[in-house]
Design a protein around this motif. Structure first.
Motif, PDB file in Angstrom:
ATOM      1  N   GLY A 221       0.802  -1.220   0.000  1.00 13.99           N
ATOM      2  CA  GLY A 221       0.000   0.000   0.000  1.00 13.99           C
ATOM      3  C   GLY A 221       0.833   1.268   0.000  1.00 13.99           C
ATOM      4  O   GLY A 221       1.978   1.274  -0.414  1.00 13.99           O
ATOM      5  N   ARG A 222       0.254   2.343   0.513  1.00 18.51           N
ATOM      6  CA  ARG A 222       0.926   3.641   0.470  1.00 18.51           C
ATOM      7  C   ARG A 222       0.788   4.346   1.810  1.00 18.51           C
ATOM      8  O   ARG A 222       0.033   3.922   2.673  1.00 18.51           O
TER       9      ARG A 222
ATOM     10  N   GLU B 264      -7.539   8.481   7.115  1.00 15.13           N
ATOM     11  CA  GLU B 264      -6.692   7.359   6.701  1.00 15.13           C
ATOM     12  C   GLU B 264      -5.626   7.101   7.762  1.00 15.13           C
ATOM     13  O   GLU B 264      -5.312   7.968   8.570  1.00 15.13           O
TER      14      GLU B 264
ATOM     15  N   VAL C 271      -0.213   7.359   4.419  1.00 16.29           N
ATOM     16  CA  VAL C 271      -1.424   8.140   4.639  1.00 16.29           C
ATOM     17  C   VAL C 271      -1.267   9.545   4.024  1.00 16.29           C
ATOM     18  O   VAL C 271      -0.210  10.139   4.108  1.00 16.29           O
TER      19      VAL C 271
ATOM     20  N   THR D  13      -4.331   2.388   4.819  1.00 13.88           N
ATOM     21  CA  THR D  13      -3.903   2.572   3.425  1.00 13.88           C
ATOM     22  C   THR D  13      -2.653   1.770   3.115  1.00 13.88           C
ATOM     23  O   THR D  13      -2.314   1.564   1.969  1.00 13.88           O
TER      24      THR D  13
ATOM     25  N   ILE E 276      -5.161  -4.130   4.233  1.00 15.77           N
ATOM     26  CA  ILE E 276      -5.373  -2.830   3.609  1.00 15.77           C
ATOM     27  C   ILE E 276      -6.843  -2.687   3.214  1.00 15.77           C
ATOM     28  O   ILE E 276      -7.447  -3.629   2.713  1.00 15.77           O
ATOM     29  N   GLY E 277      -7.364  -1.490   3.486  1.00 17.65           N
ATOM     30  CA  GLY E 277      -8.768  -1.264   3.163  1.00 17.65           C
ATOM     31  C   GLY E 277      -9.675  -1.472   4.369  1.00 17.65           C
ATOM     32  O   GLY E 277     -10.794  -0.983   4.399  1.00 17.65           O
TER      33      GLY E 277
ATOM     34  N   THR F 244      -1.791   4.576   8.401  1.00 19.88           N
ATOM     35  CA  THR F 244      -0.836   3.580   7.917  1.00 19.88           C
ATOM     36  C   THR F 244      -0.228   2.928   9.155  1.00 19.88           C
ATOM     37  O   THR F 244       0.079   3.614  10.128  1.00 19.88           O
TER      38      THR F 244
ATOM     39  N   GLU G  23      -9.197   4.353   7.743  1.00 22.99           N
ATOM     40  CA  GLU G  23      -9.010   3.295   6.764  1.00 22.99           C
ATOM     41  C   GLU G  23      -7.518   3.022   6.594  1.00 22.99           C
ATOM     42  O   GLU G  23      -6.729   3.932   6.393  1.00 22.99           O
TER      43      GLU G  23
END
Ligand SMILES: Nc1ncnc2c1ncn2[C@@H]1O[C@H](COP(=O)(O)OP(=O)(O)OP(=O)(O)O)[C@@H](O)[C@H]1O
Ligand SMILES: [Mg+2]
Lengths: 385, 230
Positions: free
Chosen positions: A124-125, A132, A127, A166, A147-148, A134, A164
């Motif tokens: 993923g990436r 969001e 925040v 990310t 993730i998600g 991480t 969420e």
């Protein structure tokens, strides 16, 4: 050369012939090594981890003190600090701890900022937007999250919020990145209910490491209600904690070593009549002192090297794969400092060699010297049995 | 025949200058020719074993000199004595001195470990000797599992493996019944015919009277009191 090889061969076969005795020696010996090596591996690894974490950290952390206690700091202090000579980026941080009562774990929460150490993403990436977050690998594992997914958090006022996930980053040193959750600054400010314009602390980058104490001094003069903590001070604190611990460890280490020496000494003084007679027989039929030394040396080194390697192997498994379960009770204090998840396997070769030297040498001496003593006497007594 | 062993005015004291001083040998001069078969005879404590250990380079005289093959050995450093023992002597000890918990094969090969002789040659020699002594079938057995007579033969085999010039045997028949004793003397006779020098300490009259024996040396209280043909 053939001579030596044949003597070595005989040495191996005599080891095999005293299987039970040699097996017990190897067992005790490798257990001692495993205990000592576990302590060394654990302390060294913890120390390395601490130093690495700090090396990633800021040069100076400015905290505000109110009534001698850590308090929130006005974010606009950054402007004053930025004016000082030699100072690079100055960043107000929002961070804190969060206790997840459901999973009974502690997390560290941090608002994203520019001067963070590079975190390696596993998936993923990072925040970017509010809502969001991480997470570190440890958090993902603990929450069984992907993730998600939405992460549910409840703040001190009892109000729940979600974010969420990310992405997930790699727990580099496992210590603080493992249980870290990243949010946008605004999100975190809301979550902790930090008043606008205030921050948890301010980090300061200093271009020249030599100027760190000077800059810290100036910050103090500029804002007398602050306490700038330099990286050196933190390192020092850690050092002294470790030294105190090391001292205690050293005591354990030394006492094990003494126990080991007693064992070795016992063996030394206790060279059996049978062994003595065998040496006498060998001498009488033409083995010289050197041959007997070669024999005893080969026996001793097979035992001590095998035991040593086994011991190190067990210690490695004990400390790095199992998390040092047998040492943790001794190290209660540490488990507060470092909730030990998985220790990174840092091994200091110098320590391992020292340990090898301190154990193999006395053991070899204790086997070879008495044999040598009985080998240099005339084999005459053999004539009379 | 050239001389192979010579002792000149050899004395051996134990616990010298102490209250329990023992004069085990007193001014013993003896020459033994190459190929001779000789018996040392005398009561218990007369010094037979002591003399054998001096001749065999196991101990050094308190005074006097011992020469083996024209070489003075009593002053040589330990290292050289070991070499001489390995190269020149085969010992059959009063107490057999076998290593009990290793195999017959290993026991008899022990004198050859500290040498450049390769393992293959060691095995060849061992098999040859074991065959001759009729105990090849026990080669892999531990010494502790053998009968007394078999152990005696292992001790003989070990004394022969390095093809020594001189065989020294201290009371070799002490643990043997008469048929085994006869067998042992047969083996020694054969070796003697092959040119080996044999020196035996014994008070067994059977040994002294055997046709192998060329000369008997009588000892008492550490002195030689006479020699004779058997
Ligand atoms: N290590 C020693 N210390 C003190 N006295 C010793 C020592 N070895 C031998 N003796 C003494 O030296 C003397 C000669 O001993 P030696 O063993 O040579 O006799 P021996 O003729 O072989 O006797 P045996 O027939 O019983 O074997 C004996 O009085 C013995 O007690
Ligand atoms: Mg004797």
């Amino acid at each position: 050369m053939t001579r030596l090889l044949k003597i070595l061969e005989y040495g191996l076969s005599s080891l095999a012939r005293r299987k039970f005795k040699n097996f017990s020696i190897i067992a005790i010996y490798s257990f001692t090594i495993a205990a000592l090596a576990s302590i060394l591996l654990l302390t060294h690894s913890l120390k390395e981890i601490a130093v690495n974490v700090l090396a990633d950290g800021p040069d100076i952390v400015v905290q505000r003190l109110t009534g001698g206690r850590h308090d929130l700091i006005p974010a606009n202090y950054t402007q004053g600090i930025e004016q000082l000579a030699g100072v690079g980026r100055v960043t107000p941080r929002i961070w804190g701890y969060y206790y997840d009562s459901l999973y009974q774990t502690n997390y560290t929460m941090l608002g994203v900022q520019q001067d963070m150490p590079q975190l390696e993403m596993v998936e993923g990436r990072m925040v970017v937007a509010d809502g969001e977050c991480t997470v570190g690998q440890g958090v993902a594992t603990a929450q069984n999250a992907e993730i998600g997914n939405e992460l549910l958090l409840i703040n001190s006022a009892g109000i729940g919020s979600t974010c969420e996930i990310t992405g997930m980053f790699k727990a580099r040193s496992n210590l603080w990145t493992n249980d870290l959750i990243l949010f946008t600054k605004d999100d975190l400010q809301r979550f902790f209910a930090t008043p606008a314009g205030l921050a948890t602390d301010i980090t300061v980058e200093v271009f020249n490491p030599k100027e760190i104490p000077v800059v810290a001094q100036k910050i103090r003069q500029l804002f007398p209600d602050t306490r700038p903590v330099t990286i050196n001070e933190i390192l020092h604190t850690y050092e002294s904690v470790f030294n105190w611990r090391s001292g205690m460890m050293l005591t354990i280490f030394a006492s094990s070593l003494i126990a080991f020496s007693i064992l070795a000494w016992d063996k030394a003084t206790g060279i059996s009549g049978e062994e003595k007679q065998e040496i006498g027989i060998l001498k009488a039929i033409g083995w010289d002192t050197g041959d007997i030394l070669a024999l005893k040396f080969s026996e001793g080194s097979v035992i001590s090297v095998t035991a040593f390697l086994l011991g190190i192997f067990f210690a490695y498994i004990h400390v790095f794969l199992l998390g040092a379960p047998l040492l943790v009770p001794v190290l209660k204090g540490w488990s507060v400092l470092f909730p030990p998840l998985h220790l990174v396997p840092y091994v200091n070769m110098y320590q391992i060699f020292t340990l090898g030297f301190l154990t193999i040498v006395p053991y070899m001496a204790s086997t070879v010297i008495p044999s040598w003593k009985s080998a240099i006497t005339d084999p005459e007594s053999i004539m009379r049995g | 025949m050239p001389l192979i062993i010579k002792t000149e005015h050899v004395s051996k004291y134990y616990n010298r200058h102490k209250p329990d001083e023992v004069r085990a040998l007193d001014d013993v001069s003896l020459t033994i020719a190459q190929g001779e078969a000789l018996v040392l005879n005398g009561a218990s404590g007369s010094g037979k074993t002591t003399l054998l250990s001096l001749i065999g380079c196991m101990a050094r005289p308190t005074s006097g000199s011992v020469s083996i093959q024209d070489k003075e050995v009593s002053k040589l450093p330990e290292r050289f004595l070991t070499d001489i023992r390995r190269q020149t002597f085969g010992f059959i000890f009063q107490q057999l001195n076998l290593i009990r918990n290793i195999s017959v094969m290993e026991n008899i090969q022990l004198p050859l470990y500290p040498s450049a002789i390769p393992m293959r040659e060691m095995n060849r020699r061992a098999i040859e000797i074991l065959t001759r002594l009729n105990i090849l079938n026990k080669a892999r057995m531990k010494v502790s599992a053998l009968s007394g007579g078999e152990q005696q033969r292992v001790a003989i085999a070990r004394a022969l493996i390095n093809q020594p010039q001189i065989i020294i045997a201290d009371e070799p028949t002490a643990h043997l019944d008469s048929s085994l004793a006869a067998e042992l003397l047969e083996i020694l006779s054969e070796l003697n015919r092959g040119g080996k020098t044999v020196v035996i300490a014994t008070h067994d009259p059977y040994v002294s009277r055997h046709r192998l024996i060329d000369r008997i040396i009588r000892m008492r209280d550490g002195r030689i009191i006479g020699g004779s043909e058997p």
